[in-house]
Design a protein around this motif. Structure first.
Motif, PDB file in Angstrom:
ATOM      1  N   GLY A 182      -4.630  16.826  27.951  1.00  0.00           N
ATOM      2  CA  GLY A 182      -4.402  18.178  27.461  1.00  0.00           C
ATOM      3  C   GLY A 182      -2.926  18.500  27.326  1.00  0.00           C
ATOM      4  O   GLY A 182      -2.502  19.154  26.364  1.00  0.00           O
ATOM      5  N   GLN A 183      -2.126  18.041  28.265  1.00  0.00           N
ATOM      6  CA  GLN A 183      -0.680  18.255  28.188  1.00  0.00           C
ATOM      7  C   GLN A 183      -0.090  17.519  26.983  1.00  0.00           C
ATOM      8  O   GLN A 183       0.779  18.044  26.277  1.00  0.00           O
ATOM      9  CB  GLN A 183      -0.009  17.756  29.465  1.00  0.00           C
ATOM     10  CG  GLN A 183      -0.278  18.606  30.688  1.00  0.00           C
ATOM     11  CD  GLN A 183       0.414  18.042  31.925  1.00  0.00           C
ATOM     12  OE1 GLN A 183       0.483  16.824  32.110  1.00  0.00           O
ATOM     13  NE2 GLN A 183       0.907  18.927  32.774  1.00  0.00           N
ATOM     14  N   MET A 184      -0.569  16.291  26.749  1.00  0.00           N
ATOM     15  CA  MET A 184      -0.044  15.501  25.639  1.00  0.00           C
ATOM     16  C   MET A 184      -0.377  16.133  24.293  1.00  0.00           C
ATOM     17  O   MET A 184       0.489  16.282  23.432  1.00  0.00           O
ATOM     18  CB  MET A 184      -0.594  14.070  25.709  1.00  0.00           C
ATOM     19  CG  MET A 184      -0.068  13.273  26.886  1.00  0.00           C
ATOM     20  SD  MET A 184      -0.885  11.671  27.096  1.00  0.00           S
ATOM     21  CE  MET A 184      -0.333  10.802  25.646  1.00  0.00           C
ATOM     22  N   SER A 228       6.590  11.022  27.381  1.00  0.00           N
ATOM     23  CA  SER A 228       6.647   9.745  26.672  1.00  0.00           C
ATOM     24  C   SER A 228       5.987   9.857  25.297  1.00  0.00           C
ATOM     25  O   SER A 228       6.446   9.261  24.322  1.00  0.00           O
ATOM     26  CB  SER A 228       6.001   8.638  27.498  1.00  0.00           C
ATOM     27  OG  SER A 228       4.664   8.960  27.842  1.00  0.00           O
ATOM     28  N   ALA A 229       4.906  10.641  25.203  1.00  0.00           N
ATOM     29  CA  ALA A 229       4.273  10.867  23.906  1.00  0.00           C
ATOM     30  C   ALA A 229       5.240  11.574  22.965  1.00  0.00           C
ATOM     31  O   ALA A 229       5.315  11.260  21.768  1.00  0.00           O
ATOM     32  CB  ALA A 229       3.000  11.688  24.076  1.00  0.00           C
ATOM     33  N   VAL A 250      -0.241   8.201  18.610  1.00  0.00           N
ATOM     34  CA  VAL A 250       0.067   7.665  19.934  1.00  0.00           C
ATOM     35  C   VAL A 250      -1.235   7.507  20.708  1.00  0.00           C
ATOM     36  O   VAL A 250      -2.202   8.247  20.475  1.00  0.00           O
ATOM     37  CB  VAL A 250       1.050   8.598  20.696  1.00  0.00           C
ATOM     38  CG1 VAL A 250       0.405   9.939  21.006  1.00  0.00           C
ATOM     39  CG2 VAL A 250       1.585   7.937  21.950  1.00  0.00           C
ATOM     40  N   ALA A 251      -1.272   6.504  21.573  1.00  0.00           N
ATOM     41  CA  ALA A 251      -2.439   6.307  22.446  1.00  0.00           C
ATOM     42  C   ALA A 251      -1.973   6.353  23.891  1.00  0.00           C
ATOM     43  O   ALA A 251      -0.803   6.126  24.188  1.00  0.00           O
ATOM     44  CB  ALA A 251      -3.114   4.965  22.155  1.00  0.00           C
ATOM     45  N   THR A 252      -2.899   6.639  24.776  1.00  0.00           N
ATOM     46  CA  THR A 252      -2.552   6.562  26.190  1.00  0.00           C
ATOM     47  C   THR A 252      -2.669   5.112  26.652  1.00  0.00           C
ATOM     48  O   THR A 252      -3.354   4.300  26.040  1.00  0.00           O
ATOM     49  CB  THR A 252      -3.479   7.434  27.058  1.00  0.00           C
ATOM     50  OG1 THR A 252      -4.807   6.895  27.030  1.00  0.00           O
ATOM     51  CG2 THR A 252      -3.504   8.875  26.577  1.00  0.00           C
ATOM     52  N   PRO A 286       1.991   2.953  19.687  1.00  0.00           N
ATOM     53  CA  PRO A 286       2.618   2.942  21.018  1.00  0.00           C
ATOM     54  C   PRO A 286       1.718   3.595  22.050  1.00  0.00           C
ATOM     55  O   PRO A 286       0.915   4.472  21.728  1.00  0.00           O
ATOM     56  CB  PRO A 286       3.896   3.762  20.791  1.00  0.00           C
ATOM     57  CG  PRO A 286       3.517   4.737  19.723  1.00  0.00           C
ATOM     58  CD  PRO A 286       2.583   3.990  18.810  1.00  0.00           C
ATOM     59  N   ASN A 287       1.851   3.153  23.286  1.00  0.00           N
ATOM     60  CA  ASN A 287       1.020   3.688  24.368  1.00  0.00           C
ATOM     61  C   ASN A 287       1.876   4.500  25.334  1.00  0.00           C
ATOM     62  O   ASN A 287       2.792   3.969  25.961  1.00  0.00           O
ATOM     63  CB  ASN A 287       0.325   2.548  25.108  1.00  0.00           C
ATOM     64  CG  ASN A 287      -0.652   1.807  24.214  1.00  0.00           C
ATOM     65  OD1 ASN A 287      -0.279   0.880  23.510  1.00  0.00           O
ATOM     66  ND2 ASN A 287      -1.899   2.222  24.228  1.00  0.00           N
ATOM     67  N   ALA A 288       1.545   5.775  25.440  1.00  0.00           N
ATOM     68  CA  ALA A 288       2.276   6.701  26.305  1.00  0.00           C
ATOM     69  C   ALA A 288       1.514   6.933  27.600  1.00  0.00           C
ATOM     70  O   ALA A 288       0.360   6.517  27.743  1.00  0.00           O
ATOM     71  CB  ALA A 288       2.495   8.027  25.580  1.00  0.00           C
TER      72      ALA A 288
END
Length: 279
Positions: A75-77, A34-35, A46-48, A27-29
């Protein structure tokens, strides 16, 4: 910051997902929230989404977002989830291979364990093959330097941009895919509206795990796995799905209609419990 043993283990896990003889859905966040949702719902990585991330910050897709903002969000993810995080950094935010390497280094220091790098240009053409090969080689060198076996997902946009005839697109995708693999790519990404027969030819012609983007032309998940696709991405689909509903809600609110907000069953307590919970 430095590369941690936890990050190295996440890289090993993510790499093993590509080496296994089965397909996985990635899935792409577009932000930490969302991640977190994808992690909580059981996804192993997870990917961006470059487009989703751009829309969330109010920009169009296409490296319009400042690189510093990408670093901040990644960094937040990685701080909020415990699963591997792969980053779509488009063309690497540079046409200079050494700068691409430095950008990847900074993202690794933010916790990334994968990179999606593409060859599509804003004018609808593909970047020179030699340039893409050099970018991939520099990324492969960075893996050794950092002792971090992150995944290089090399994307060719030949179908995404519809470059050339149908026959030429297939030849180009296979040629580029194999060249990317030889340069050090771990996976080859061929996004676009690709039918079943073409997917099969790509899988058979590219000597690497193949990543396909969920699309309307062919999206039978079980059949994609049977054919041999290794990684299925959803791209900006979830972000666009959410944006469409947000736009609709905004228009209703402008007209004085509030039922869309008030009828939401995901109330404050449930939301707080969901994002505060573990696993």
């Amino acid at each position: 910051m430095m590369i941690t043993e936890k990050q190295k283990e996440q890289a090993r896990i993510f790499k093993s997902m590509h080496d296994a003889d089965r397909m996985f859905v990635l899935p792409n966040a577009w932000n930490a929230g969302s991640a977190r949702v994808f992690e909580r719902e059981g996804f192993r990585a997870v990917a961006t989404s470059s487009a989703g991330f751009s829309y969330a910050l109010g920009y169009p897709d296409g490296q319009a977002v400042p690189f510093g903002d990408l670093l901040h969000v990644v960094g937040q993810m990685t701080a909020r989830v415990d699963i591997p995080v792969s980053v779509d950094f488009e063309r690497g935010y540079s046409d200079e291979p050494e700068q691409v390497r430095e950008n990847a280094r900074q993202l690794c220091l933010k916790g990334a364990v994968g990179f999606n790098i593409e060859d599509g240009l804003p004018d609808g053409t593909l970047s020179p093959l030699e340039l893409q090969i050099e970018k991939i080689r520099t990324l492969a060198g960075l893996k050794r330097e950092l002792d971090l076996d992150f995944v290089i997902n090399a994307r060719t946009c030949v179908y995404w941009l519809n470059v050339g005839s149908e026959e030429d697109r297939l030849k180009t995708a296979i040629l580029r895919g194999n060249a990317f693999r030889e340069a050090g790519a771990d996976c080859v990404f061929v996004p676009g509206a690709i039918d079943r027969a073409t997917v099969g030819r790509l899988v058979n012609g590219i000597n690497a795990p193949v990543n396909i983007l969920l699309n309307r032309a062919f999206h039978d998940v079980r059949e994609l796995e049977r054919i041999g696709v290794r990684r299925l991405s959803v791209g900006s689909g979830p972000a666009r799905w959410l944006c469409e509903r947000m736009i609709g809600l905004a228009r209703e609110l402008q007209d004085g209609k509030v039922s869309g907000i008030l009828d939401c069953t995901f109330d404050y307590r449930r939301a707080n419990d969901y994002f505060g919970g573990q696993g």
